[in-house]
Write a protein that holds these residues in place. Structure first.
Motif, short mmCIF file in Angstrom:
data_model
loop_
_atom_site.label_atom_id
_atom_site.label_comp_id
_atom_site.label_asym_id
_atom_site.label_seq_id
_atom_site.Cartn_x
_atom_site.Cartn_y
_atom_site.Cartn_z
N TRP A 12 -3.90 -51.44 61.43
CA TRP A 12 -4.14 -50.13 62.05
C TRP A 12 -5.59 -49.69 61.91
O TRP A 12 -6.02 -48.77 62.58
CB TRP A 12 -3.22 -49.09 61.42
CG TRP A 12 -1.77 -49.42 61.59
CD1 TRP A 12 -0.89 -49.67 60.58
CD2 TRP A 12 -1.03 -49.56 62.80
NE1 TRP A 12 0.34 -49.95 61.11
CE2 TRP A 12 0.28 -49.89 62.47
CE3 TRP A 12 -1.37 -49.44 64.15
CZ2 TRP A 12 1.27 -50.10 63.42
CZ3 TRP A 12 -0.39 -49.66 65.10
CH2 TRP A 12 0.91 -49.98 64.73
N GLU A 13 -6.33 -50.33 61.02
CA GLU A 13 -7.74 -49.96 60.86
C GLU A 13 -8.47 -50.24 62.17
O GLU A 13 -8.35 -51.29 62.75
CB GLU A 13 -8.37 -50.77 59.73
CG GLU A 13 -7.78 -50.45 58.37
CD GLU A 13 -8.29 -51.37 57.28
OE1 GLU A 13 -9.32 -52.03 57.47
OE2 GLU A 13 -7.62 -51.44 56.25
N GLY A 14 -9.21 -49.26 62.63
CA GLY A 14 -9.97 -49.44 63.86
C GLY A 14 -9.16 -49.26 65.12
O GLY A 14 -9.67 -49.44 66.22
N THR A 15 -7.88 -48.92 64.98
CA THR A 15 -7.03 -48.69 66.15
C THR A 15 -7.13 -47.23 66.55
O THR A 15 -7.15 -46.35 65.70
CB THR A 15 -5.56 -49.04 65.83
OG1 THR A 15 -5.48 -50.42 65.47
CG2 THR A 15 -4.65 -48.80 67.02
N ASN A 16 -7.18 -47.00 67.84
CA ASN A 16 -7.19 -45.64 68.37
C ASN A 16 -6.00 -44.89 67.75
O ASN A 16 -4.87 -45.36 67.80
CB ASN A 16 -7.06 -45.72 69.90
CG ASN A 16 -6.94 -44.37 70.56
OD1 ASN A 16 -6.22 -43.49 70.11
ND2 ASN A 16 -7.64 -44.23 71.67
N PRO A 17 -6.23 -43.72 67.16
CA PRO A 17 -5.15 -42.98 66.49
C PRO A 17 -3.97 -42.68 67.42
O PRO A 17 -2.81 -42.69 66.99
CB PRO A 17 -5.81 -41.69 66.01
CG PRO A 17 -7.25 -41.99 65.96
CD PRO A 17 -7.52 -43.04 66.99
N GLN A 18 -4.24 -42.42 68.68
CA GLN A 18 -3.16 -42.13 69.64
C GLN A 18 -2.27 -43.36 69.84
O GLN A 18 -1.04 -43.24 69.86
CB GLN A 18 -3.79 -41.71 70.97
CG GLN A 18 -2.87 -41.00 71.90
CD GLN A 18 -3.66 -40.46 73.11
OE1 GLN A 18 -4.72 -40.98 73.47
NE2 GLN A 18 -3.12 -39.43 73.72
N ILE A 19 -2.87 -44.53 69.93
CA ILE A 19 -2.10 -45.76 70.09
C ILE A 19 -1.36 -46.09 68.80
O ILE A 19 -0.21 -46.51 68.82
CB ILE A 19 -2.99 -46.91 70.58
CG1 ILE A 19 -3.42 -46.61 72.03
CG2 ILE A 19 -2.29 -48.25 70.47
CD1 ILE A 19 -4.36 -47.60 72.64
#
Length: 116
Positions: A12-19
């Motif tokens: 989840w690191e670096g993933t768009n928070p919405q996604i």
């Protein structure tokens, strides 16, 4: 009720928070109390075929598997999606069709491409 083993290896690191929130909230269509699992169980399947009453998802995911610690599945591999595993009740903000698979290739969910 059955248990689905989701794995979090820092994907989840670096993933768009919405996604990230979308992945984390996605529940199995035939068992809405159980998660579809997460990004570590997800493969892009942007191509599909319809064969009679069967929906066939085709893997298009060429991302490296090691960072997600998932097993490798060749691009072009086809999976028949059981009708009760087709997820239609939510939009898909990823821009990809996504199939969620167990290590034994059990289909947890399939979300068709498109729809944001």
């Amino acid at each position: 009720m059955s248990v689905a083993s989701a794995r979090d290896f820092g994907q989840w690191e670096g993933t768009n928070p919405q996604i990230r929130e979308w992945f984390q909230a996605l529940m199995q269509p035939d068992n809405p109390a159980v998660s579809c699992c997460g990004e570590a169980d997800a493969y892009w399947a942007d191509s599909f075929e319809v064969d009679g009453d069967k929906y066939v998802a085709i893997i298009t995911d060429s991302r490296p598997d090691e960072p997600l610690r998932r097993k490798h599945i060749d691009v072009g591999t086809r999976f028949v999606i059981p009708n009760h595993k087709l997820k239609y009740d939510q939009s898909n903000p990823t821009g990809h069709g996504i199939i969620f698979l167990s290590r034994g290739d059990y289909v947890y969910c399939y979300v068709a491409p498109g729809g944001v």
